[in-house]
Design an enzyme around this catalytic site. Structure first.
Site, PDB file in Angstrom:
ATOM      1  N   LYS A  81       0.837  -1.203   0.000  1.00 24.65           N
ATOM      2  CA  LYS A  81       0.000   0.000   0.000  1.00 24.65           C
ATOM      3  C   LYS A  81       0.875   1.258   0.000  1.00 24.65           C
ATOM      4  CE  LYS A  81      -4.072  -2.024   2.223  1.00 24.65           C
ATOM      5  NZ  LYS A  81      -4.948  -2.009   3.418  1.00 24.65           N
ATOM      6  N   ASP A  83       5.168  -0.770  12.036  1.00 22.95           N
ATOM      7  CA  ASP A  83       3.948  -1.312  12.635  1.00 22.95           C
ATOM      8  C   ASP A  83       3.893  -0.850  14.085  1.00 22.95           C
ATOM      9  OD1 ASP A  83       1.821  -2.719  13.620  1.00 22.95           O
ATOM     10  OD2 ASP A  83       2.622  -4.706  13.173  1.00 22.95           O
ATOM     11  N   ASN A 122       1.336  10.618  12.638  1.00 25.36           N
ATOM     12  CA  ASN A 122      -0.042  10.712  12.187  1.00 25.36           C
ATOM     13  C   ASN A 122      -0.813   9.401  12.328  1.00 25.36           C
ATOM     14  OD1 ASN A 122      -2.299  11.822  10.336  1.00 25.36           O
ATOM     15  ND2 ASN A 122      -1.550  10.020   9.225  1.00 25.36           N
ATOM     16  N   TYR A 153     -11.192   5.838  21.831  1.00 25.64           N
ATOM     17  CA  TYR A 153     -10.464   6.715  20.912  1.00 25.64           C
ATOM     18  C   TYR A 153     -10.268   8.089  21.536  1.00 25.64           C
ATOM     19  CZ  TYR A 153      -9.213   9.373  16.738  1.00 25.64           C
ATOM     20  OH  TYR A 153      -8.576  10.190  15.834  1.00 25.64           O
ATOM     21  N   LYS A 158      -6.646  10.006  22.604  1.00 28.52           N
ATOM     22  CA  LYS A 158      -6.211  11.315  22.130  1.00 28.52           C
ATOM     23  C   LYS A 158      -5.882  12.245  23.305  1.00 28.52           C
ATOM     24  CE  LYS A 158      -5.988  10.261  18.039  1.00 28.52           C
ATOM     25  NZ  LYS A 158      -4.766  10.402  17.252  1.00 28.52           N
TER      26      LYS A 158
END
Length: 322
Positions: A62, A86, A112, A198, A202
């Site tokens: 990818k 990874d 990111n 999630y 953050k």
């Protein structure tokens, strides 16, 4: 509630500046860059004359597809490189950092890559979201901090460490902050609230970014600008793990992937005024209420101490890099 209305205003009415700053001669690493925001940020860096842009990706195939896309659109070959990373494996992170130490220079590390899981799974010694978004993110950042400093001294520049965060850090109540150990509490499958996972991951990026920025400033070592970014809700592959609700919200409110990537490039352009700061819609902005509230400093120290202990166990001596 105020945070939610700010989110709506930003998504619907704020126009983000198109990047024009030159990155001539620079070497930049972008994690999670085979798709989404990372890919578009990497495309901007190549377009803006960076000498080398490393696509740090889990899937090499990818990554090669992303590289071809960048070369086709920018007409610049031999700039983008694909390296394996990874974040679900500490050994992979350490191997990647070792390879990056051999670069002639490293001007920016853009962290990111991330996941938004709704189902419980484990990678290394944590639930997968915490391993990927928090522990491995700071493991890589601290491993490469000396290389960033070395570049700053050698080439008389100020390198950057930028972490893609999110405004949803302000939405987490972080009930685990009352626990004896926050990371241990998050590792309890029986009590885990995956609907908040999630968001809390953050928030667990925000606190260490702030603490790391403060400590590096006080260290007396060459400066690296550390900031953390809210790209807003964007069309990307993050929703692949996040469930139906986020998918619906994205349909109505999401920015284009390219528009969101402008926030990342903006962070790497940022000067000293952005050090330790939360950048939302390309502006220095106040972080969430728990961060700036009365409890904030105490929670920040607690998170930093716990994360430091985890990182020392993974890579003894790493905290000396601060």
């Amino acid at each position: 509630m105020a945070e939610f209305f700010n989110f709506l205003y930003s998504q619907l009415f704020v126009k983000l500046p198109y990047p024009t700053h030159s990155f001539s001669g620079q070497t930049i690493i972008v994690t999670g860059s085979n798709t989404g925001l990372g890919l578009e940020a990497a495309r901007h860096f190549v377009r803006l004359d960076a000498a080398k842009v490393i696509l740090a990706v889990r899937s090499l195939s990818k990554g090669e597809t992303a590289k071809e896309s960048i070369e086709t659109s920018t007409k610049r070959k031999g700039v983008a490189e694909v390296w394996n990373l990874d974040l679900g494996s500490y050994e992979s992170v350490k191997d990647f950092a070792k390879k990056a130490e051999g670069l002639e220079r490293l001007d920016a590390l853009v962290e990111n890559a991330g996941v938004a899981r709704v189902e419980w799974s484990v990678l290394e010694d944590n639930e997968a979201t915490i391993t990927t978004n928090v522990v491995s993110t700071f493991l890589l950042g601290l491993l490469l901090l000396p290389k960033l400093r070395e570049t700053g001294q050698k080439f008389n520049v100020t390198p950057h460490l930028a972490v893609t965060c999110s405004e949803v850090h302000a939405w987490s109540p972080m009930k685990e902050r009352k626990s004896e150990n926050i990371f241990d509490a998050l590792n309890d499958k029986e009590t885990a609230n995956m609907g908040d996972r999630y968001q809390i991951s953050k928030l667990l990026q925000v606190f260490p970014c702030r603490e790391l920025a403060a400590r590096t400033k006080q260290s007396g070592k060459p400066n690296v600008i550390i900031n953390y970014i809210n790209p807003g809700l964007c069309h990307s592959e993050l929703a692949r793990d996040a469930g139906f609700g986020l998918t619906v919200m994205k349909f109505f409110l999401a920015r284009s992937t390219e528009a969101g990537s402008r926030t990342i490039v903006n962070a790497v352009e940022g000067g000293e005024e952005t050090h330790g700061q939360y950048l939302s819609s390309c502006q220095v902005s106040p972080p969430g209420p728990l961060v700036r509230g009365e409890e904030g400093p105490e929670i920040q120290k607690k998170v930093w101490n716990e994360l430091s202990a985890k990182l020392e166990k993974i890579q003894p001596g790493i905290m000396g890099n601060v």
